[in-house]
Design a protein around this motif. Structure first.
Motif, PDB file in Angstrom:
ATOM      1  N   PRO A  40       1.017   6.490   1.719  1.00 40.45           N
ATOM      2  CA  PRO A  40       1.299   5.085   1.430  1.00 40.45           C
ATOM      3  C   PRO A  40       0.387   4.574   0.321  1.00 40.45           C
ATOM      4  O   PRO A  40      -0.710   5.088   0.113  1.00 40.45           O
ATOM      5  N   SER A  41       0.831   3.550  -0.377  1.00 37.32           N
ATOM      6  CA  SER A  41       0.002   2.975  -1.434  1.00 37.32           C
ATOM      7  C   SER A  41      -1.205   2.266  -0.838  1.00 37.32           C
ATOM      8  O   SER A  41      -1.055   1.394   0.033  1.00 37.32           O
ATOM      9  N   PRO A  42      -2.414   2.596  -1.290  1.00 36.99           N
ATOM     10  CA  PRO A  42      -3.603   1.874  -0.805  1.00 36.99           C
ATOM     11  C   PRO A  42      -3.541   0.378  -1.095  1.00 36.99           C
ATOM     12  O   PRO A  42      -4.198  -0.412  -0.412  1.00 36.99           O
ATOM     13  N   GLU A  43      -2.740   0.011  -2.102  1.00 40.75           N
ATOM     14  CA  GLU A  43      -2.614  -1.408  -2.427  1.00 40.75           C
ATOM     15  C   GLU A  43      -1.931  -2.198  -1.304  1.00 40.75           C
ATOM     16  O   GLU A  43      -2.015  -3.431  -1.277  1.00 40.75           O
ATOM     17  N   THR A  44      -1.280  -1.510  -0.399  1.00 42.66           N
ATOM     18  CA  THR A  44      -0.611  -2.192   0.710  1.00 42.66           C
ATOM     19  C   THR A  44      -1.491  -2.328   1.938  1.00 42.66           C
ATOM     20  O   THR A  44      -1.100  -2.993   2.904  1.00 42.66           O
ATOM     21  N   ILE A 242       3.043   1.091   7.832  1.00 42.75           N
ATOM     22  CA  ILE A 242       3.122  -0.369   7.784  1.00 42.75           C
ATOM     23  C   ILE A 242       1.762  -1.037   7.890  1.00 42.75           C
ATOM     24  O   ILE A 242       1.648  -2.239   7.650  1.00 42.75           O
ATOM     25  N   LEU A 243       0.705  -0.255   8.221  1.00 41.37           N
ATOM     26  CA  LEU A 243      -0.664  -0.782   8.213  1.00 41.37           C
ATOM     27  C   LEU A 243      -1.552   0.133   7.386  1.00 41.37           C
ATOM     28  O   LEU A 243      -1.825  -0.143   6.237  1.00 41.37           O
ATOM     29  N   ALA A 244      -2.003   1.240   7.983  1.00 39.73           N
ATOM     30  CA  ALA A 244      -2.859   2.173   7.242  1.00 39.73           C
ATOM     31  C   ALA A 244      -2.897   3.506   7.985  1.00 39.73           C
ATOM     32  O   ALA A 244      -3.099   3.525   9.207  1.00 39.73           O
TER      33      ALA A 244
END
Length: 408
Positions: A40-44, A242-244
């Motif tokens: 996942p994108s770290p920006e999210t 959806i979180l990390a």
């Protein structure tokens, strides 16, 4: 060299390194545009919300400060189990919290399923292609994998019937109905009804893996398979997308008849999932945070998907390559022109400044060496444009015979 006194178990001999993890080592080189990892994108990542939740959980006088650092129940935090049951209820599945087991990522769920359901030689049906991590989780139990004929809508009903006519009844069929890893494809409503009908007719259980279902771009996917046959489906979900992913929180929803054995396998593996992580996530999501946060992820990923589709169309047009058009998720699946091999093309691609995952490891049976997986969510549109231009240049060189990458 001194001979090792250790003798490996037969199951250990079957274990193999992740092809994706090995490729990720290559992408650590400076200047490599990484389209390989399913990250996942770290920006999210909601860093501020996580920071506030940690502070709240550990606040002086907090009723959960010390319990969050203590051993916890193997089943998982009640608040999280209730949340999972409620979310699936919104999607049409009748689930009670007592069916929910909180795991160390959904990958652990796959491992628990394998331990509880598979013996050496057991048949497992999988899509063509399928998730590499599931093959890794199941393989130590020494099952027999049989690939089901699949198309742009996933496994076909005729393919399932064909496999069910061969040998002993499979223990289960493993499916990713939503924005599949690696192909990005989705089962539509009609296909889900067909698949469920075949499975119910033949009493074939299903393992439904859904880590990407919330990452839809234009409309949500159809109701889960779990909602259609609750006693015949094990459902796996995750908070990673959806979180990390660093939280390592996932969950398994199992029929009541199967739940106790999965719980026992969980207890034997690690006693329980980290209580602190569970309480932090429960604090983050308790006020509807995900209803506000997940749409921002969808909007970001849709922009990146559109950029990659446009770049592929611009740079690979006329070369004979084809690719999927995912309606959500994180991946685009590419099939190279006739005569090329994605694995042998990879070194040239890395030299050109980009990396992908060759598709062959995602096949349980006969592999398609022309396939590769691209992840678009960690790259900017400008990086995607450069990366697809580099890929096209390598493909052209291989087709002209001036570069590596050809071969069956």
């Amino acid at each position: 060299m001194t001979q090792s006194p250790w003798q490996l178990a037969a199951r250990a001999e079957t274990m193999n390194p992740s092809a994706i993890r090995e490729i990720l080592k290559i992408t650590e080189r400076p200047g490599i545009l990484n389209f390989a990892g399913g990250l996942p994108s770290p920006e999210t990542f909601p860093v501020d919300a996580m920071r506030a939740a940690c502070a709240a959980v550990l606040a002086e006088g907090s009723a959960v400060a010390r319990p969050s650092l203590q051993y916890a129940a193997s089943e998982g935090l009640p608040e999280l189990r209730q949340w999972v049951a409620a979310e699936l209820g919104r999607q049409g599945a009748r689930v009670v919290p007592e069916q929910v087991l909180i795991t160390n990522g959904s990958q652990q769920g796959l491992d628990l399923v394998a331990k509880v359901l598979l013996d050496a030689g057991s048949r497992v049906l999988v899509e063509t292609p399928t998730y590499l991590g599931a093959l890794q989780a199941f393989t130590p139990m020494q099952p027999r994998f049989d690939s089901v004929d699949s198309d742009d809508g996933g496994v076909t009903a005729s393919g399932l019937r064909e496999q069910l006519q061969k040998g002993e009844r499979p223990r289960f069929v493993y499916l990713l109905p939503n924005f599949q890893n690696p192909s990005g494809r989705t089962q539509d409503e009609a296909r889900r009804q067909q698949v469920i009908a075949v499975c119910r007719e033949h009493a074939l259980p299903m393992v439904e893996d859904n880590p990407y279902g919330e990452l839809w771009y234009d409309q949500p996917p159809p109701a889960p398979l779990l909602a259609r046959w609750p006693e015949g489906v094990i459902y796996l979900g995750s908070f990673s997308k959806i979180l990390a992913p660093g939280l390592r929180l996932g969950y398994v929803v199992a029929p009541p008849s199967l739940y106790p054995k999965l719980l026992q396998a969980k207890q034997a593996a690690d006693l329980h999932t980290a209580g602190f992580n569970q309480r932090v996530v429960a604090e983050v999501i308790r006020d509807g945070f995900l209803d506000r946060h997940v749409p921002t992820i969808r909007a970001r990923y849709k922009t990146q998907r559109d950029a990659m589709l446009a770049a592929l169309a611009h740079h690979l047009d006329g070369l004979g390559a084809v690719w999927t058009q995912p309606a959500g998720g994180m991946f685009i699946w590419v099939r190279l022109p006739e005569g090329l091999n994605a694995q042998t093309l990879l070194p040239a691609a890395v030299e050109a400044g980009m990396a992908f995952v060759p598709g062959a490891p995602f096949f349980a049976g006969q592999s398609d060496v022309r396939t590769l997986r691209l992840s678009f969510v960690t790259s900017t549109p400008a990086q995607i444009e450069r990366g697809m231009a580099a890929l096209a240049s390598v493909v052209r060189a291989a087709m002209s015979g001036t570069g590596s990458g050809s071969g069956a």
